[in-house]
Write a protein that holds these residues in place. Sequence first.
Motif, PDB file in Angstrom:
ATOM      1  N   TYR A 297       7.226   4.159   1.759  1.00  0.00           N
ATOM      2  CA  TYR A 297       6.452   3.523   0.678  1.00  0.00           C
ATOM      3  C   TYR A 297       5.040   3.192   1.161  1.00  0.00           C
ATOM      4  CZ  TYR A 297      10.928   3.054  -1.710  1.00  0.00           C
ATOM      5  OH  TYR A 297      12.125   3.322  -2.319  1.00  0.00           O
ATOM      6  N   GLY A 298       4.907   2.880   2.435  1.00  0.00           N
ATOM      7  CA  GLY A 298       3.578   2.631   2.983  1.00  0.00           C
ATOM      8  C   GLY A 298       2.713   3.880   2.946  1.00  0.00           C
ATOM      9  N   ILE A 299       3.345   5.047   3.230  1.00  0.00           N
ATOM     10  CA  ILE A 299       2.603   6.308   3.197  1.00  0.00           C
ATOM     11  C   ILE A 299       2.188   6.638   1.766  1.00  0.00           C
ATOM     12  CG2 ILE A 299       2.754   8.787   3.652  1.00  0.00           C
ATOM     13  CD1 ILE A 299       4.654   8.196   5.907  1.00  0.00           C
ATOM     14  N   TYR A 300       3.112   6.434   0.795  1.00  0.00           N
ATOM     15  CA  TYR A 300       2.764   6.697  -0.601  1.00  0.00           C
ATOM     16  C   TYR A 300       1.575   5.837  -1.022  1.00  0.00           C
ATOM     17  CZ  TYR A 300       7.493   8.710  -0.695  1.00  0.00           C
ATOM     18  OH  TYR A 300       8.619   9.445  -0.434  1.00  0.00           O
ATOM     19  N   THR A 301       1.660   4.551  -0.678  1.00  0.00           N
ATOM     20  CA  THR A 301       0.605   3.626  -1.094  1.00  0.00           C
ATOM     21  C   THR A 301      -0.737   3.995  -0.469  1.00  0.00           C
ATOM     22  OG1 THR A 301       2.246   1.860  -1.257  1.00  0.00           O
ATOM     23  CG2 THR A 301      -0.067   1.209  -1.203  1.00  0.00           C
ATOM     24  N   ALA A 302      -0.737   4.286   0.819  1.00  0.00           N
ATOM     25  CA  ALA A 302      -1.989   4.628   1.496  1.00  0.00           C
ATOM     26  C   ALA A 302      -2.579   5.919   0.946  1.00  0.00           C
ATOM     27  CB  ALA A 302      -1.755   4.753   2.996  1.00  0.00           C
ATOM     28  N   GLY A 303      -1.715   6.909   0.666  1.00  0.00           N
ATOM     29  CA  GLY A 303      -2.202   8.185   0.132  1.00  0.00           C
ATOM     30  C   GLY A 303      -2.788   8.046  -1.256  1.00  0.00           C
ATOM     31  N   ILE A 304      -2.051   7.370  -2.141  1.00  0.00           N
ATOM     32  CA  ILE A 304      -2.532   7.211  -3.515  1.00  0.00           C
ATOM     33  C   ILE A 304      -3.792   6.350  -3.548  1.00  0.00           C
ATOM     34  CG2 ILE A 304      -1.962   6.241  -5.778  1.00  0.00           C
ATOM     35  CD1 ILE A 304       0.963   6.983  -5.194  1.00  0.00           C
ATOM     36  N   ALA A 305      -3.794   5.269  -2.781  1.00  0.00           N
ATOM     37  CA  ALA A 305      -4.970   4.399  -2.751  1.00  0.00           C
ATOM     38  C   ALA A 305      -6.187   5.139  -2.203  1.00  0.00           C
ATOM     39  CB  ALA A 305      -4.677   3.166  -1.901  1.00  0.00           C
ATOM     40  N   GLY A 306      -5.984   5.973  -1.180  1.00  0.00           N
ATOM     41  CA  GLY A 306      -7.099   6.729  -0.619  1.00  0.00           C
ATOM     42  C   GLY A 306      -7.699   7.692  -1.631  1.00  0.00           C
ATOM     43  N   ILE A 307      -6.832   8.361  -2.392  1.00  0.00           N
ATOM     44  CA  ILE A 307      -7.328   9.293  -3.415  1.00  0.00           C
ATOM     45  C   ILE A 307      -8.101   8.555  -4.504  1.00  0.00           C
ATOM     46  CG2 ILE A 307      -6.604  10.884  -5.239  1.00  0.00           C
ATOM     47  CD1 ILE A 307      -4.257  11.678  -3.431  1.00  0.00           C
ATOM     48  N   LEU A 308      -7.558   7.422  -4.966  1.00  0.00           N
ATOM     49  CA  LEU A 308      -8.223   6.653  -6.027  1.00  0.00           C
ATOM     50  C   LEU A 308      -9.560   6.098  -5.546  1.00  0.00           C
ATOM     51  CD1 LEU A 308      -5.173   4.742  -7.560  1.00  0.00           C
ATOM     52  CD2 LEU A 308      -6.358   6.750  -8.471  1.00  0.00           C
ATOM     53  N   ILE A 309      -9.608   5.616  -4.303  1.00  0.00           N
ATOM     54  CA  ILE A 309     -10.867   5.084  -3.763  1.00  0.00           C
ATOM     55  C   ILE A 309     -11.914   6.185  -3.664  1.00  0.00           C
ATOM     56  CG2 ILE A 309     -11.930   4.116  -1.686  1.00  0.00           C
ATOM     57  CD1 ILE A 309      -9.362   2.521  -1.265  1.00  0.00           C
ATOM     58  N   SER A 310     -11.471   7.386  -3.246  1.00  0.00           N
ATOM     59  CA  SER A 310     -12.415   8.504  -3.131  1.00  0.00           C
ATOM     60  C   SER A 310     -12.947   8.930  -4.497  1.00  0.00           C
ATOM     61  CB  SER A 310     -11.728   9.691  -2.443  1.00  0.00           C
ATOM     62  OG  SER A 310     -11.303   9.339  -1.147  1.00  0.00           O
ATOM     63  N   LEU A 311     -12.071   8.881  -5.507  1.00  0.00           N
ATOM     64  CA  LEU A 311     -12.491   9.321  -6.847  1.00  0.00           C
ATOM     65  C   LEU A 311     -13.340   8.287  -7.573  1.00  0.00           C
ATOM     66  CD1 LEU A 311      -9.192  11.029  -8.108  1.00  0.00           C
ATOM     67  CD2 LEU A 311     -11.298  12.155  -7.371  1.00  0.00           C
ATOM     68  N   PHE A 312     -12.981   7.026  -7.445  1.00  0.00           N
ATOM     69  CA  PHE A 312     -13.637   5.989  -8.249  1.00  0.00           C
ATOM     70  C   PHE A 312     -14.477   5.021  -7.425  1.00  0.00           C
ATOM     71  CE2 PHE A 312      -9.633   7.134 -10.443  1.00  0.00           C
ATOM     72  CZ  PHE A 312     -10.177   7.690 -11.594  1.00  0.00           C
ATOM     73  N   GLY A 313     -14.534   5.227  -6.097  1.00  0.00           N
ATOM     74  CA  GLY A 313     -15.335   4.331  -5.269  1.00  0.00           C
ATOM     75  C   GLY A 313     -16.826   4.521  -5.517  1.00  0.00           C
ATOM     76  N   GLY A 314     -17.584   3.530  -5.176  1.00  0.00           N
ATOM     77  CA  GLY A 314     -19.026   3.594  -5.430  1.00  0.00           C
ATOM     78  C   GLY A 314     -19.800   4.269  -4.328  1.00  0.00           C
ATOM     79  N   SER A 315     -19.176   4.623  -3.199  1.00  0.00           N
ATOM     80  CA  SER A 315     -19.875   5.240  -2.085  1.00  0.00           C
ATOM     81  C   SER A 315     -18.976   6.265  -1.416  1.00  0.00           C
ATOM     82  CB  SER A 315     -20.299   4.179  -1.055  1.00  0.00           C
ATOM     83  OG  SER A 315     -20.800   4.796   0.112  1.00  0.00           O
ATOM     84  N   LYS A 316     -19.548   7.401  -0.997  1.00  0.00           N
ATOM     85  CA  LYS A 316     -18.753   8.432  -0.337  1.00  0.00           C
ATOM     86  C   LYS A 316     -18.380   8.041   1.090  1.00  0.00           C
ATOM     87  CE  LYS A 316     -22.561  11.230   1.515  1.00  0.00           C
ATOM     88  NZ  LYS A 316     -23.132  12.596   1.573  1.00  0.00           N
ATOM     89  N   TYR A 317     -19.018   6.988   1.591  1.00  0.00           N
ATOM     90  CA  TYR A 317     -18.726   6.529   2.944  1.00  0.00           C
ATOM     91  C   TYR A 317     -17.644   5.456   2.970  1.00  0.00           C
ATOM     92  CZ  TYR A 317     -23.130   8.908   3.792  1.00  0.00           C
ATOM     93  OH  TYR A 317     -24.130   9.837   3.856  1.00  0.00           O
ATOM     94  N   LYS A 318     -17.127   5.096   1.827  1.00  0.00           N
ATOM     95  CA  LYS A 318     -16.123   4.037   1.761  1.00  0.00           C
ATOM     96  C   LYS A 318     -14.780   4.562   2.285  1.00  0.00           C
ATOM     97  CE  LYS A 318     -16.374   1.268  -1.657  1.00  0.00           C
ATOM     98  NZ  LYS A 318     -16.369   0.685  -3.002  1.00  0.00           N
ATOM     99  N   ILE A 319     -14.132   3.755   3.085  1.00  0.00           N
ATOM    100  CA  ILE A 319     -12.835   4.118   3.668  1.00  0.00           C
ATOM    101  C   ILE A 319     -11.770   3.158   3.158  1.00  0.00           C
ATOM    102  CG2 ILE A 319     -11.504   4.313   5.818  1.00  0.00           C
ATOM    103  CD1 ILE A 319     -14.064   5.027   7.242  1.00  0.00           C
ATOM    104  N   GLY A 320     -10.666   3.694   2.713  1.00  0.00           N
ATOM    105  CA  GLY A 320      -9.566   2.861   2.236  1.00  0.00           C
ATOM    106  C   GLY A 320      -8.368   3.003   3.141  1.00  0.00           C
ATOM    107  N   GLY A 321      -7.728   1.930   3.460  1.00  0.00           N
ATOM    108  CA  GLY A 321      -6.552   1.980   4.328  1.00  0.00           C
ATOM    109  C   GLY A 321      -5.741   0.708   4.222  1.00  0.00           C
ATOM    110  N   PRO A 322      -4.598   0.681   4.893  1.00  0.00           N
ATOM    111  CA  PRO A 322      -3.733  -0.499   4.842  1.00  0.00           C
ATOM    112  C   PRO A 322      -4.367  -1.692   5.549  1.00  0.00           C
ATOM    113  CG  PRO A 322      -2.953   1.034   6.494  1.00  0.00           C
ATOM    114  CD  PRO A 322      -4.060   1.727   5.781  1.00  0.00           C
ATOM    115  N   THR A 323      -4.074  -2.858   5.055  1.00  0.00           N
ATOM    116  CA  THR A 323      -4.585  -4.080   5.680  1.00  0.00           C
ATOM    117  C   THR A 323      -3.442  -5.040   5.971  1.00  0.00           C
ATOM    118  OG1 THR A 323      -5.996  -6.010   5.337  1.00  0.00           O
ATOM    119  CG2 THR A 323      -5.076  -5.006   3.380  1.00  0.00           C
ATOM    120  N   GLY A 324      -3.491  -5.644   7.142  1.00  0.00           N
ATOM    121  CA  GLY A 324      -2.416  -6.540   7.555  1.00  0.00           C
ATOM    122  C   GLY A 324      -2.422  -7.878   6.843  1.00  0.00           C
ATOM    123  N   ALA A 325      -3.523  -8.205   6.179  1.00  0.00           N
ATOM    124  CA  ALA A 325      -3.610  -9.510   5.536  1.00  0.00           C
ATOM    125  C   ALA A 325      -2.593  -9.670   4.420  1.00  0.00           C
ATOM    126  CB  ALA A 325      -5.024  -9.725   4.991  1.00  0.00           C
TER     127      ALA A 325
END
Length: 364
Positions: free
Chosen positions: A45-73
Motif C-alpha cells: 500500500y505504501g508503494i501504491y500511495t507513493a506511485g499515485i502521489a508522484g504521478i499526481l504531483i508531476s501532473l498538477f504540481g506548480g513546478s517541474k522540480y517538485k519532488i513528492g515522496g513519503p514522509t515520516g511525520a
Amino acid sequence: MGNTMVDAHLTLSISSDLLSGIIVGIIALPLAMAFAIASGVKPEYGIYTAGIAGILISLFGGSKYKIGGPTGAFVPILLGIVITYGYADLLVAGFLAGILLCLMALFKIGSSIKFIPRPVTVGFTLIVAWNMAERKQFAHLLKLKTGDSLILLVTFFLTVFSSITTAVLDGLALALILFAKRMSNLLVVSKVLPDHTQKNETVQSHLVNDSHDCPQISMYTIEGPLFFGAAQLFEQRVMETINYKPKVLILRMGMVPFIDATGTANLKNIINHFKKNGGIVLLSGVIPQLKEQLKLSGLYDEINGKYFFDHTGEAINYAISQINHNKCLGCKHFAFHECEQLSRDGELDSKYIEGIFGIGKVNE
C-alpha cells in the motif's frame, strides 16, 4: 547551430531527469514500504500511495522540480487511526484529509502556519523522529555483529554526516557486495565416486583418495549457483583435474539452480582445456531452466547435446565406453563396477556393451 544546441540541451535534460527519477525511486520506494509497515498496513500500500502521489504531483504540481515522496511525520497519525478505528476508517480519514487540504488551498488558510512558533514545529518533528527511530531494532542489529551490522552503521553515519541519498546508495552497494560474498560461500565443488557398499550406489566425496580414483575419469558434484562471485572457485577446483589428464570429465549439475555470463565463460574454459588435451566433458542432471540458459548462450551446442545425460549412471556408462581400456589393465583403483573386469582382461562382456546406453546404476 541553434537546433543542435536545443537537441543537446534536451538530451542533457532528459538524462538528468532520468537519473533524478532513479535516485528518488531508490530512496522513496523503500521509505514508502517502511512507512506503510510502521503505519500498520501492508507494504504494497505504501508503494501504491507513493506511485499515485508522484504521478499526481508531476501532473498538477506548480513546478517541474517538485519532488513528492513519503514522509515520516504522518506515521504516528496513521498508526493511531489504524489501531483505534481499523484499516477501513483509515481510507475515510485519508479522503477527509484530502478534502481539508483542498479547502485550505481554496481559502488560503495555509499561510496561517506562520503563526505557529518554530519551537513547536521543531519539538513535534523531534518527537516523531524519536518514536520512529526503532532504537531496540538498531541495538539488536548491532549485537548480531554480522554484515547487516556493518550495513546499518555505514548507512547511519552517512545519513548523519553526508546525505540520505549517499547513505542509501552506498548502503545498497555494500549490501549487494556482501550478498555476492555470501552466495559464493554456498558453492560446493567436490570430487566424487559411487559408493559400492550402498544399494543405490549414491556418489560420495570421502571415497576419493590416492588409491581409489580412476585415472581416466574424473567426476565432480557441483552444488550452488554459478555466478560471478563463485564461478572462479568452480573453475579453479575443476582445473586441478587437468594435471592428471583424464580422458573424461563428468560434471553432476543437478544442484545448480542458475548460471550467469561469468559462470558460462568459466565452464567454456574448462571444456576448451579438456578438448585441447583430447578429453571430453559430460554433464548430468542439468535442470531444464539451466539447460535453457546454456542454449541461449550457445554453449549447449558447443558442448554437443549428446554429452548431456539425465542420470549420472548414464554418463558413467558412456564415459567407460570412451576411455582407453588398455590403460585399465592391471589398474587396482576399482573406482567403478567395470574396473575389476577391465583390469583383468581390458574388455567388457557383450551383455554390458549391449546395455551401455541404458539406464545407469548410479542415482542422483
